[in-house]
Write a protein that holds these residues in place. Structure first.
Motif, PDB file in Angstrom:
ATOM      1  N   UNK A  65      65.344  21.722   8.383  1.00  0.00           N
ATOM      2  CA  UNK A  65      64.691  22.838   9.464  1.00  0.00           C
ATOM      3  C   UNK A  65      63.335  22.540   9.644  1.00  0.00           C
ATOM      4  N   UNK A  66      62.994  23.174  10.778  1.00  0.00           N
ATOM      5  CA  UNK A  66      61.716  23.036  11.109  1.00  0.00           C
ATOM      6  C   UNK A  66      60.472  23.453  10.132  1.00  0.00           C
ATOM      7  N   UNK A  67      59.415  22.653   9.729  1.00  0.00           N
ATOM      8  CA  UNK A  67      58.437  23.004   8.769  1.00  0.00           C
ATOM      9  C   UNK A  67      58.887  23.311   7.215  1.00  0.00           C
ATOM     10  N   UNK A  68      60.181  22.611   7.051  1.00  0.00           N
ATOM     11  CA  UNK A  68      60.661  22.675   5.718  1.00  0.00           C
ATOM     12  C   UNK A  68      60.022  21.464   4.787  1.00  0.00           C
ATOM     13  N   UNK A  69      59.818  21.650   3.529  1.00  0.00           N
ATOM     14  CA  UNK A  69      59.218  20.668   2.582  1.00  0.00           C
ATOM     15  C   UNK A  69      60.290  20.419   1.486  1.00  0.00           C
ATOM     16  N   UNK A  70      60.565  19.285   1.484  1.00  0.00           N
ATOM     17  CA  UNK A  70      61.493  18.450   0.395  1.00  0.00           C
ATOM     18  C   UNK A  70      60.772  17.740  -0.544  1.00  0.00           C
ATOM     19  N   UNK A  71      60.565  17.951  -1.912  1.00  0.00           N
ATOM     20  CA  UNK A  71      59.582  17.346  -2.707  1.00  0.00           C
ATOM     21  C   UNK A  71      60.516  16.280  -3.542  1.00  0.00           C
ATOM     22  N   UNK A  72      59.611  15.670  -4.419  1.00  0.00           N
ATOM     23  CA  UNK A  72      60.206  14.522  -5.322  1.00  0.00           C
ATOM     24  C   UNK A  72      61.422  14.908  -6.165  1.00  0.00           C
ATOM     25  N   UNK A  73      62.143  13.678  -5.979  1.00  0.00           N
ATOM     26  CA  UNK A  73      63.602  13.870  -6.933  1.00  0.00           C
ATOM     27  C   UNK A  73      64.684  14.849  -6.269  1.00  0.00           C
ATOM     28  N   UNK A  74      64.204  15.401  -5.217  1.00  0.00           N
ATOM     29  CA  UNK A  74      65.315  16.317  -4.553  1.00  0.00           C
ATOM     30  C   UNK A  74      66.538  15.339  -3.868  1.00  0.00           C
ATOM     31  N   UNK A  75      67.561  16.225  -3.957  1.00  0.00           N
ATOM     32  CA  UNK A  75      68.702  15.733  -3.495  1.00  0.00           C
ATOM     33  C   UNK A  75      69.479  16.717  -2.413  1.00  0.00           C
ATOM     34  N   UNK A  76      69.285  16.395  -0.993  1.00  0.00           N
ATOM     35  CA  UNK A  76      70.026  17.350  -0.290  1.00  0.00           C
ATOM     36  C   UNK A  76      71.332  16.481   0.139  1.00  0.00           C
ATOM     37  N   UNK A  77      72.478  17.161  -0.413  1.00  0.00           N
ATOM     38  CA  UNK A  77      73.785  16.468  -0.097  1.00  0.00           C
ATOM     39  C   UNK A  77      74.526  16.452   1.169  1.00  0.00           C
TER      40      UNK A  77
END
Length: 182
Positions: free
Chosen positions: A106-118
């Motif tokens: 989504x808008x302005x989301x932040x996904x940081x190091x070593x994350x997985x969005x399946x």
């Protein structure tokens, strides 16, 4: 420095140039640096920065990276990997993470190091996915820090499909109108 009207601003880093499929749309003021690959019919919209300087960034086909998004990678960690048919909302930040096919950020989301969005999962607008989190397929995560909000429903899936097709169409129209057919 290479500035191409057909591929935004491209810069080499340590002699490595971005590789962008000729069927992708890269807005004229988007900046793509270093070890970056972008697949067919993907769109990188106005003001985006994709910086593959200290590691690699791979972006699949029909992936839509909306205006002002920043994508980077980690020198001592992993690269950043985006699959096919993904939507990344305006002003998102993705860093050294893995976003699987059909996901929605989504808008302005932040996904940081070593994350997985399946595959097929969603990170809601404004969410902060802290390092190492895994968003399982079929779930919506929201908040700061992000946690499971609910399961994906049929309305979400319909919206993802409509949005995905709309942005592929827009990217193709922009590329054709601004640069002519390939």
């Amino acid at each position: 420095m290479k500035h191409s009207d057909k591929s935004g601003i491209q810069l080499a880093y340590r002699g490595v140039w971005p590789k962008i499929d000729s069927r992708a749309f890269i807005a004229q003021n988007a900046t793509v640096i270093g070890d970056v690959e972008i697949g067919a019919e993907s769109g990188v919209w106005y003001g985006c920065v994709i910086r593959g300087d200290v590691n690699e960034i791979r972006i699949g086909e029909r992936t839509n990276i909306q205006d002002l998004t920043m994508i980077h990678c980690a020198e001592l960690g992993q690269g950043t990997y985006l699959g096919n048919d993904i939507t990344i909302g305006h002003s998102a930040v993705l860093h050294a993470c893995n976003i699987e096919d059909d996901a929605f950020i989504g808008i302005q989301a932040c996904v940081m190091d070593d994350c997985i969005v399946e595959r097929g999962a969603m990170v809601a607008a404004g969410a902060l996915l802290t390092p190492g989190k895994i968003v399982p397929a079929g779930e919506v995560w929201a908040g700061s820090p992000a946690k499971k909000l609910r399961d994906i429903n049929d309305q979400d899936l319909a919206f993802f499909d409509i949005n995905r097709r709309r942005y592929v169409r827009l990217a193709n129209e922009y590329r054709e109108e601004q640069y002519g057919s390939n």
